[in-house]
Design a protein around this motif. Structure first.
Motif, PDB file in Angstrom:
ATOM      1  N   ASP B 118     -20.431 128.365  46.138  1.00 17.50           N
ATOM      2  CA  ASP B 118     -19.777 127.544  47.164  1.00 17.50           C
ATOM      3  C   ASP B 118     -19.562 126.102  46.719  1.00 17.50           C
ATOM      4  OD1 ASP B 118     -19.104 129.165  49.158  1.00 17.50           O
ATOM      5  OD2 ASP B 118     -20.592 128.432  50.606  1.00 17.50           O
ATOM      6  N   ASP B 119     -20.613 125.491  46.189  1.00 17.67           N
ATOM      7  CA  ASP B 119     -20.568 124.064  45.892  1.00 17.67           C
ATOM      8  C   ASP B 119     -19.540 123.743  44.823  1.00 17.67           C
ATOM      9  OD1 ASP B 119     -22.471 123.786  47.758  1.00 17.67           O
ATOM     10  OD2 ASP B 119     -24.151 123.527  46.357  1.00 17.67           O
ATOM     11  N   MET B 122     -16.058 124.080  46.105  1.00 18.33           N
ATOM     12  CA  MET B 122     -15.676 122.950  46.963  1.00 18.33           C
ATOM     13  C   MET B 122     -15.298 121.750  46.109  1.00 18.33           C
ATOM     14  SD  MET B 122     -15.686 123.312  50.305  1.00 18.33           S
ATOM     15  CE  MET B 122     -16.458 122.047  51.325  1.00 18.33           C
ATOM     16  N   LYS B 123     -16.051 121.554  45.030  1.00 19.04           N
ATOM     17  CA  LYS B 123     -15.805 120.401  44.177  1.00 19.04           C
ATOM     18  C   LYS B 123     -14.458 120.537  43.456  1.00 19.04           C
ATOM     19  CE  LYS B 123     -17.794 117.304  40.920  1.00 19.04           C
ATOM     20  NZ  LYS B 123     -18.871 116.925  40.056  1.00 19.04           N
ATOM     21  N   ARG B 125     -11.816 122.309  44.553  1.00 20.92           N
ATOM     22  CA  ARG B 125     -11.062 123.037  45.579  1.00 20.92           C
ATOM     23  C   ARG B 125      -9.634 123.350  45.125  1.00 20.92           C
ATOM     24  NH1 ARG B 125     -11.791 126.417  49.918  1.00 20.92           N
ATOM     25  NH2 ARG B 125     -10.205 126.081  51.494  1.00 20.92           N
ATOM     26  N   LEU B 129      -8.084 127.015  45.405  1.00 19.24           N
ATOM     27  CA  LEU B 129      -6.852 127.319  46.147  1.00 19.24           C
ATOM     28  C   LEU B 129      -5.904 128.210  45.352  1.00 19.24           C
ATOM     29  CD1 LEU B 129      -6.067 123.836  47.773  1.00 19.24           C
ATOM     30  CD2 LEU B 129      -6.870 125.881  48.931  1.00 19.24           C
ATOM     31  N   LEU B 138      -4.436 130.577  53.728  1.00 15.91           N
ATOM     32  CA  LEU B 138      -3.502 129.485  54.032  1.00 15.91           C
ATOM     33  C   LEU B 138      -2.157 130.038  54.472  1.00 15.91           C
ATOM     34  CD1 LEU B 138      -4.217 126.731  51.360  1.00 15.91           C
ATOM     35  CD2 LEU B 138      -5.187 127.058  53.634  1.00 15.91           C
ATOM     36  N   ASP B 224     -20.368 125.303  60.347  1.00 11.91           N
ATOM     37  CA  ASP B 224     -18.973 125.626  60.613  1.00 11.91           C
ATOM     38  C   ASP B 224     -18.296 124.685  61.610  1.00 11.91           C
ATOM     39  OD1 ASP B 224     -16.959 127.199  59.671  1.00 11.91           O
ATOM     40  OD2 ASP B 224     -16.976 128.502  61.420  1.00 11.91           O
ATOM     41  N   GLN B 226     -16.125 120.988  61.603  1.00  8.96           N
ATOM     42  CA  GLN B 226     -15.458 120.042  60.734  1.00  8.96           C
ATOM     43  C   GLN B 226     -15.258 118.741  61.497  1.00  8.96           C
ATOM     44  OE1 GLN B 226     -13.936 120.413  57.416  1.00  8.96           O
ATOM     45  NE2 GLN B 226     -15.381 122.114  57.303  1.00  8.96           N
TER      46      GLN B 226
END
Lengths: 82, 525
Positions: B118-119, B122-123, B125, B129, B138, B224, B226
């Protein structure tokens, strides 16, 4: 909320209602959640292109971050250093 | 021109065409003198075949994962077809290629089952994508967006942008604030929703407004959530509650149709907030399964209309001889179908579950409704067969079911009963991922109890209309509360609003984090 508080916070809206407000109503859908449910996922993060993590950080940009003293000065902000 | 086709476009009918593709190198596989490359773009993956004649160029200009490549060649039928991908019948026999750009070695594989945690994803991203799984999400988001816009446009709604730099109104969640350089010591706030603006637009005469808009709330983050999120925000003038309900259940049905090809023709069920709390212990209940609550005992002021139930209940007397029940403010139970054979271990595990800090109950009473018609319970010492039968019957339990009963303070017990119901629903496989059910919850309370201030405050926002026959209660009473312990007995607790919520549930998992909520309000003007 006292009347004074209400006036301070929402005076413009209360004022506007004096000028012929029609009966009205509305709705707001949680768009991210709607997408995650339709997509069969438990996480809204998966449906946001650039989400924040669970601590509210953008780890890609490393935001939030500090700003220059110059910016602080311009904004008339003094930090409480502890 | 960088490409004649995308990486998802070519099929059998394109065989023998000369094409140019551009994309990212997903994989490189060498078979002797031949090299296979999977070239990926937003539209798909196409296999490239690089023959022996390109080997010297490959040696001079070695390729790597995620390199940006342009390749020209002839479409040919594959000898080894791949039915997993849409371009799987063909490949491109490359005659020339150009490396448009190199790539650093990506920190994880760009595949459906990536090796990245996950981390790291995210870094990076922007790399995540590129993965199909994320791209699909998306695309779905855009499909929902388009469907909503189409519908609202057809209905005459007008998209009007409202400002992001507004005034702070410390109410509800915390505002994000933005310092003003031009106005020393003053701050803007980012909107928690366009609430006030949409009402102003009604005053201005734009009688059908919508916006798909970012909102900002500086809340303590729970799983969860934002800090910035998006709402489909709508407002209408010259409408009654019924007009709004119909307009927006149609919106959701249209989205189902456009995005999921689901024809949701059934009427959307409606339930009052009070009935939802009574029957499910929850104001956003999962109604895809039954398992309704039996209310054996409850403070009359919370459900004044249920007086009859209370007087008929076997457990409401306070003189059953079982101290836990006799001292409890509220006793709630329900039947878990087909669970009468639960082992000691399974029941102990459920008891531990209900004692977790998130639920916080002291314990749980069970009654096994055995298939042979007998009853076995954890309170056999206090209740005979006949009483157990009555307690079980109130839940609608059949032989073979397991009745679970919770007792304690009203709010805590009701919440725990709801959570236990959801948990049992999950364990019994009753919360099916692909089953969607819409529900309107109507007549929300107008006020909620603010513990710190010990008074009643607007539950949603201060411009929500009370139900017409509750206005007098509001005017005749003070929102100040004298006895904090008895706040539920205060007249404001019963005031209901013209406020409604739409609930759509699907396969929720963890504690109260996964509910889909749409707040809708009739404003009082």
């Amino acid at each position: 909320m006292t009347e004074a508080e209400a006036l301070h916070k929402f005076g413009f809206l209360l004022g506007a209602f004096e000028y012929g407000a029609p009966p009205h109503g509305g709705i707001a859908f949680g768009f991210d959640r709607l997408c995650s449910i339709l997509g069969g996922s438990e996480s809204i993060r998966d449906f946001i292109a650039f989400p924040k993590n669970n601590s509210g950080r953008d780890v890609m940009l490393d935001a939030p971050g500090t700003i220059d003293q110059h910016q602080l000065d311009e904004l008339h902000i003094q930090l409480n250093k502890e | 021109m960088y490409r004649s086709h995308t990486c998802g476009a070519l099929r059998m009918q394109d065989v023998n065409q000369t094409v140019t593709l551009a994309g990212w190198v997903q994989t490189i596989r060498k078979f002797g003198a031949i090299t296979f490359i999977d070239l990926r773009d937003r539209y798909g993956i196409t296999q490239l075949l690089l023959g022996e004649e390109l080997n010297s160029q490959l040696t001079d200009q070695p390729l790597g994962r995620e390199y940006v490549l342009q390749a020209t060649g002839k479409v040919t039928e594959r000898s080894n077809k791949n039915s997993q991908i849409e371009t799987g019948d063909i490949e491109v026999a490359v005659t020339s290629f150009t490396i448009l750009n190199k790539s650093a070695v990506p920190p994880f594989t760009i595949q459906d089952d990536t090796d990245g945690g996950d981390d790291i994803r995210m870094k990076y991203r922007f790399l995540d994508l590129r993965r199909n799984a994320v791209k699909k999400n998306l695309e779905l988001r855009y499909a929902v967006n388009r469907s909503a816009r189409n519908y609202l446009h057809q209905q005459g709604f007008m998209d009007i942008e409202t400002p992001f730099l507004i005034k702070s109104t410390p109410e509800g969640a915390r505002d994000f604030v933005v310092p003003s350089r031009m106005n020393a010591g003053q701050f803007y706030a980012l909107p928690q929703s366009p609430q006030t603006f949409k009402q102003l637009l009604m005053v201005s005469g734009y009688d059908r407004y919508y916006q798909i808009v970012k909102c900002f709330r500086d809340e303590d983050l729970r799983a969860d959530r934002q800090p910035e999120f998006t709402q489909i925000d709508c407002e209408m003038a010259f409408v009654e509650q019924e007009d709004i309900l119909q307009m927006f259940e149609q919106l959701i049905k249209q989205i189902f149709k456009d995005v999921k090809q689901i024809d949701y023709t059934a009427l959307v069920e409606r339930i009052s907030w009070e009935e939802a709390m009574w029957t499910y212990g929850n104001d956003k209940p999962d109604i895809r399964f039954n398992m309704k609550l039996a209310n054996y005992k409850f403070p009359l002021h919370t459900f004044p209309e249920k007086k009859e139930t209370l007087s008929n209940s076997i457990l409401s007397s306070g003189a059953t001889g079982f101290p836990v029940f006799d001292q409890a403010e509220t006793i709630i139970g329900f039947a878990a179908a087909g669970c009468s054979e639960y082992t000691r271990k399974q029941i102990d595990e459920l008891t531990e579950w209900i004692k977790r800090p998130q639920i916080g109950m002291q314990g749980m009473v069970y009654i096994k409704c055995n298939l042979d018609g007998t009853f076995k319970s954890s309170v056999d010492k206090f209740f005979g067969e006949e009483s157990l039968q009555k307690i079980a019957a109130a839940t609608g339990a059949q032989a073979g079911d397991l009745v679970l009963v919770l007792a304690g303070k009203e709010e805590k017990t009701r919440k725990a009963a709801s959570e236990l119901r959801l948990e049992m629903g999950k364990r019994l496989g009753l919360r099916k991922e692909n089953e969607f059910k819409l529900l309107w919850v109507l007549d929300f309370p107008l006020f909620e109890y603010a513990e710190e201030e010990n008074r009643w405050v607007a539950r949603h926002h201060p411009f929500t209309a009370p139900k017409p026959d509750h206005i007098a209660v509001m005017i005749d009473n003070d929102p100040e509360i004298k006895d904090a312990a008895k706040y539920l007995e205060h007249p404001y607790a019963g005031i209901k609003a013209n406020a409604y919520d739409m609930v759509l549930k699907v396969d929720p998992s963890e504690f109260s984090s996964d509910r889909f909520r749409k707040k809708c309000l009739q404003h009082w003007v």
